[in-house]
Design a protein around this motif. Structure first.
Motif, PDB file in Angstrom:
ATOM      1  N   PHE A   1     120.217  66.334   3.482  1.00  0.00           N
ATOM      2  CA  PHE A   1     121.239  65.972   4.364  1.00  0.00           C
ATOM      3  C   PHE A   1     121.112  64.613   4.938  1.00  0.00           C
ATOM      4  O   PHE A   1     121.612  64.142   5.864  1.00  0.00           O
ATOM      5  CB  PHE A   1     121.056  67.007   5.530  1.00  0.00           C
ATOM      6  N   ALA A   2     119.961  63.826   4.333  1.00  0.00           N
ATOM      7  CA  ALA A   2     119.945  62.382   4.931  1.00  0.00           C
ATOM      8  C   ALA A   2     120.894  61.606   5.027  1.00  0.00           C
ATOM      9  O   ALA A   2     121.170  60.846   5.972  1.00  0.00           O
ATOM     10  CB  ALA A   2     118.629  61.818   4.184  1.00  0.00           C
ATOM     11  N   LEU A   3     121.719  61.513   3.661  1.00  0.00           N
ATOM     12  CA  LEU A   3     122.624  60.578   3.552  1.00  0.00           C
ATOM     13  C   LEU A   3     124.007  61.002   4.707  1.00  0.00           C
ATOM     14  O   LEU A   3     124.785  60.274   5.141  1.00  0.00           O
ATOM     15  CB  LEU A   3     123.467  60.511   2.278  1.00  0.00           C
ATOM     16  N   TYR A   4     124.307  62.353   4.709  1.00  0.00           N
ATOM     17  CA  TYR A   4     125.027  62.628   5.784  1.00  0.00           C
ATOM     18  C   TYR A   4     124.776  62.622   6.898  1.00  0.00           C
ATOM     19  O   TYR A   4     125.738  61.782   7.685  1.00  0.00           O
ATOM     20  CB  TYR A   4     125.153  64.316   5.440  1.00  0.00           C
ATOM     21  N   LEU A   5     123.689  62.568   7.384  1.00  0.00           N
ATOM     22  CA  LEU A   5     123.247  62.358   8.766  1.00  0.00           C
ATOM     23  C   LEU A   5     123.328  60.942   9.178  1.00  0.00           C
ATOM     24  O   LEU A   5     123.424  60.470  10.078  1.00  0.00           O
ATOM     25  CB  LEU A   5     121.793  63.091   9.114  1.00  0.00           C
ATOM     26  N   SER A   6     123.014  60.125   8.167  1.00  0.00           N
ATOM     27  CA  SER A   6     123.119  58.605   8.385  1.00  0.00           C
ATOM     28  C   SER A   6     124.325  58.399   8.613  1.00  0.00           C
ATOM     29  O   SER A   6     124.831  57.289   9.314  1.00  0.00           O
ATOM     30  CB  SER A   6     122.279  57.918   7.012  1.00  0.00           C
ATOM     31  N   ASN A   7     125.362  58.738   7.945  1.00  0.00           N
ATOM     32  CA  ASN A   7     126.803  58.188   7.934  1.00  0.00           C
ATOM     33  C   ASN A   7     127.546  58.984   9.307  1.00  0.00           C
ATOM     34  O   ASN A   7     128.637  58.451   9.449  1.00  0.00           O
ATOM     35  CB  ASN A   7     127.660  59.041   6.617  1.00  0.00           C
ATOM     36  N   TYR A   8     126.982  60.166   9.596  1.00  0.00           N
ATOM     37  CA  TYR A   8     127.848  60.565  10.740  1.00  0.00           C
ATOM     38  C   TYR A   8     126.643  60.878  11.774  1.00  0.00           C
ATOM     39  O   TYR A   8     125.974  61.674  12.027  1.00  0.00           O
ATOM     40  CB  TYR A   8     128.280  62.102  10.419  1.00  0.00           C
ATOM     41  N   LYS A   9     126.474  59.917  12.759  1.00  0.00           N
ATOM     42  CA  LYS A   9     125.313  59.735  13.618  1.00  0.00           C
ATOM     43  C   LYS A   9     125.576  60.732  15.003  1.00  0.00           C
ATOM     44  O   LYS A   9     124.617  61.015  15.498  1.00  0.00           O
ATOM     45  CB  LYS A   9     125.269  58.491  14.251  1.00  0.00           C
ATOM     46  N   THR A  10     126.825  61.240  14.981  1.00  0.00           N
ATOM     47  CA  THR A  10     126.766  62.193  16.076  1.00  0.00           C
ATOM     48  C   THR A  10     126.715  63.437  15.627  1.00  0.00           C
ATOM     49  O   THR A  10     126.588  64.593  16.410  1.00  0.00           O
ATOM     50  CB  THR A  10     128.593  62.326  16.391  1.00  0.00           C
ATOM     51  N   VAL A  11     126.349  63.760  14.572  1.00  0.00           N
ATOM     52  CA  VAL A  11     125.637  65.088  14.236  1.00  0.00           C
ATOM     53  C   VAL A  11     124.284  65.458  14.164  1.00  0.00           C
ATOM     54  O   VAL A  11     123.513  64.387  13.818  1.00  0.00           O
ATOM     55  CB  VAL A  11     126.248  65.423  12.452  1.00  0.00           C
ATOM     56  N   SER A  12     123.840  66.713  14.716  1.00  0.00           N
ATOM     57  CA  SER A  12     122.349  66.815  15.059  1.00  0.00           C
ATOM     58  C   SER A  12     122.119  68.182  14.059  1.00  0.00           C
ATOM     59  O   SER A  12     122.587  69.109  14.379  1.00  0.00           O
ATOM     60  CB  SER A  12     122.078  67.043  16.514  1.00  0.00           C
ATOM     61  N   LEU A  13     120.986  67.968  13.278  1.00  0.00           N
ATOM     62  CA  LEU A  13     120.706  69.335  12.772  1.00  0.00           C
ATOM     63  C   LEU A  13     119.081  69.383  12.960  1.00  0.00           C
ATOM     64  O   LEU A  13     118.155  68.453  12.721  1.00  0.00           O
ATOM     65  CB  LEU A  13     120.726  68.937  11.195  1.00  0.00           C
ATOM     66  N   SER A  14     118.683  70.322  13.513  1.00  0.00           N
ATOM     67  CA  SER A  14     117.504  70.543  13.597  1.00  0.00           C
ATOM     68  C   SER A  14     116.951  71.958  13.154  1.00  0.00           C
ATOM     69  O   SER A  14     117.486  72.792  12.777  1.00  0.00           O
ATOM     70  CB  SER A  14     117.296  70.931  15.495  1.00  0.00           C
ATOM     71  N   ILE A  15     115.540  71.864  12.850  1.00  0.00           N
ATOM     72  CA  ILE A  15     114.983  72.922  12.130  1.00  0.00           C
ATOM     73  C   ILE A  15     113.504  73.566  13.123  1.00  0.00           C
ATOM     74  O   ILE A  15     112.708  72.675  13.260  1.00  0.00           O
ATOM     75  CB  ILE A  15     114.210  72.306  10.933  1.00  0.00           C
ATOM     76  N   ASN A  16     113.704  74.701  13.418  1.00  0.00           N
ATOM     77  CA  ASN A  16     112.887  75.314  14.460  1.00  0.00           C
ATOM     78  C   ASN A  16     112.829  74.367  15.606  1.00  0.00           C
ATOM     79  O   ASN A  16     111.576  74.213  16.153  1.00  0.00           O
ATOM     80  CB  ASN A  16     111.544  75.445  13.777  1.00  0.00           C
ATOM     81  N   GLY A  17     113.598  73.701  15.955  1.00  0.00           N
ATOM     82  CA  GLY A  17     113.686  73.002  17.195  1.00  0.00           C
ATOM     83  C   GLY A  17     113.471  71.475  16.919  1.00  0.00           C
ATOM     84  O   GLY A  17     113.402  70.722  17.760  1.00  0.00           O
ATOM     85  N   GLU A  18     112.997  71.086  15.792  1.00  0.00           N
ATOM     86  CA  GLU A  18     112.668  69.786  15.354  1.00  0.00           C
ATOM     87  C   GLU A  18     113.967  69.007  14.875  1.00  0.00           C
ATOM     88  O   GLU A  18     114.227  69.478  13.462  1.00  0.00           O
ATOM     89  CB  GLU A  18     111.529  69.626  14.404  1.00  0.00           C
ATOM     90  N   ARG A  19     114.655  68.117  15.381  1.00  0.00           N
ATOM     91  CA  ARG A  19     115.704  67.419  15.006  1.00  0.00           C
ATOM     92  C   ARG A  19     115.404  66.464  13.682  1.00  0.00           C
ATOM     93  O   ARG A  19     114.233  65.918  13.630  1.00  0.00           O
ATOM     94  CB  ARG A  19     116.364  66.654  15.919  1.00  0.00           C
ATOM     95  N   ILE A  20     116.082  66.656  12.623  1.00  0.00           N
ATOM     96  CA  ILE A  20     115.852  65.632  11.511  1.00  0.00           C
ATOM     97  C   ILE A  20     116.513  64.352  12.003  1.00  0.00           C
ATOM     98  O   ILE A  20     117.594  64.033  12.233  1.00  0.00           O
ATOM     99  CB  ILE A  20     116.947  66.056  10.368  1.00  0.00           C
ATOM    100  N   ASP A  21     115.538  63.159  12.039  1.00  0.00           N
ATOM    101  CA  ASP A  21     115.803  62.006  12.773  1.00  0.00           C
ATOM    102  C   ASP A  21     115.703  61.021  11.412  1.00  0.00           C
ATOM    103  O   ASP A  21     114.770  60.828  10.933  1.00  0.00           O
ATOM    104  CB  ASP A  21     114.854  61.451  13.670  1.00  0.00           C
ATOM    105  N   THR A  22     116.786  60.577  10.786  1.00  0.00           N
ATOM    106  CA  THR A  22     117.058  59.852   9.867  1.00  0.00           C
ATOM    107  C   THR A  22     116.433  58.339   9.857  1.00  0.00           C
ATOM    108  O   THR A  22     115.929  57.599   9.182  1.00  0.00           O
ATOM    109  CB  THR A  22     118.188  59.775   9.192  1.00  0.00           C
ATOM    110  N   ASP A  23     116.519  58.007  11.364  1.00  0.00           N
ATOM    111  CA  ASP A  23     116.217  56.672  11.685  1.00  0.00           C
ATOM    112  C   ASP A  23     114.791  56.602  11.539  1.00  0.00           C
ATOM    113  O   ASP A  23     114.143  55.368  10.988  1.00  0.00           O
ATOM    114  CB  ASP A  23     116.617  56.136  13.100  1.00  0.00           C
TER     115      ASP A  23
END
Length: 294
Positions: free
Chosen positions: A172-194
């Protein structure tokens, strides 16, 4: 037919979980949360919740009654303008690769009001779904929560919350990099592409020639700052990962990376189940592209 549905549902746990997340993103969700509930033998429940548009009650039966029939088949983008990942209507069946029972808890909006209903399916009756009655909701926003329970005992240890972040981030890295307003979290930890991505660069590759036509190809290379994975993914032209390139790739240095080999041509091969045959690349025209990427 039930035997074909069983083949569709026979996915890896990683792919099945990713499909649930993609369904949330395709529903214009800006917040997607994946949670694992632990039991005595490992993970015994997986929940994926979102704040997407949900499913209207009148459309639920037609969407779940058979394979295919996805509302996305005639669209390329969501209502907010984000590219769609899936169009085949198979994602809901892949959920059964995780566990025997899958419940979709839906909240949707109609005529200014919010309504709730549930859909329940079981892996031993893939051609049957149970649709509840609809009722007015007490929630404040639309969305879907998918709960997968009765995980297969041999798979309960595979769905490991400690490993899920590292396994899902490359997908999901490319998707999250392209759409900065989208948040994906795994067990409360957000995937922060930056913080994950150390370096990223795109390289144009030699086009694939198929039946006398040139199919554009490019390589999007991402070097990770904190992940050790080293893999190549076949992607469609929008960068949605379709299949991993299964040959072992030798790396240089101690950093991880993901190389996304992108072409709309790969989407067609994926739909025909030909991408897993990438090692026989000469027969489907992608051998030179794989060699150039490596």
């Amino acid at each position: 037919r039930k035997d074909h549905l069983s083949k569709v549902a026979a996915s890896s746990t990683k792919t099945a979980l990713a499909e649930l997340i993609w369904n949330s993103l395709d529903a214009d969700a800006t917040n997607v949360n994946v949670n694992f509930t632990s039991g005595p033998l490992g993970t015994d429940r997986v929940t994926v919740s979102d704040n997407g548009t949900g499913i209207s009650y009148k459309d639920a039966e037609s969407l779940f009654i058979s394979l295919g029939g996805s509302w996305k088949a005639s669209k390329n983008k969501t209502d907010s303008g984000r590219f769609l990942h899936g169009k085949e209507g198979e994602g809901r069946f892949k959920a059964f690769a995780l566990g025997r029972v899958v419940d979709w808890k839906v909240t949707y909006k109609e005529d200014g009001k919010l309504f709730d209903f549930t859909i329940e399916g079981k892996s031993d009756s893939l051609d049957e779904f149970v649709l509840s009655d609809v009722s007015e909701s007490q929630r404040t926003s639309t969305g879907i929560t998918v709960e997968v329970s009765e995980l297969e005992s041999k798979k309960s240890h595979v769905v490991d919350p400690d490993k899920a972040h590292g396994q899902l981030a490359p997908l999901f890295a490319l998707y999250l990099s392209n759409y900065k307003t989208v948040s994906l979290s795994i067990n409360g930890e957000r995937i922060d592409t930056d913080s994950l991505i150390r370096y990223r660069k795109t390289f144009p590759l030699t086009p694939i020639e198929v039946d006398g036509e040139q199919q554009p190809v490019e390589l999007d290379l991402v070097e990770w700052d904190s992940l050790s994975e080293r893999e190549i993914w076949f992607c469609d032209g929008n960068g949605f990962p379709l299949e991993p390139y299964m040959k072992q790739i030798r790396g240089i240095g101690d950093f991880g990376y993901a190389a996304y080999l992108k072409s709309d041509y790969f989407r067609g091969l994926h739909n025909q189940n030909l991408l897993p045959l990438a090692d026989l690349g000469q027969t489907i025209g992608i051998g030179p592209a794989c060699k150039e990427a490596i």
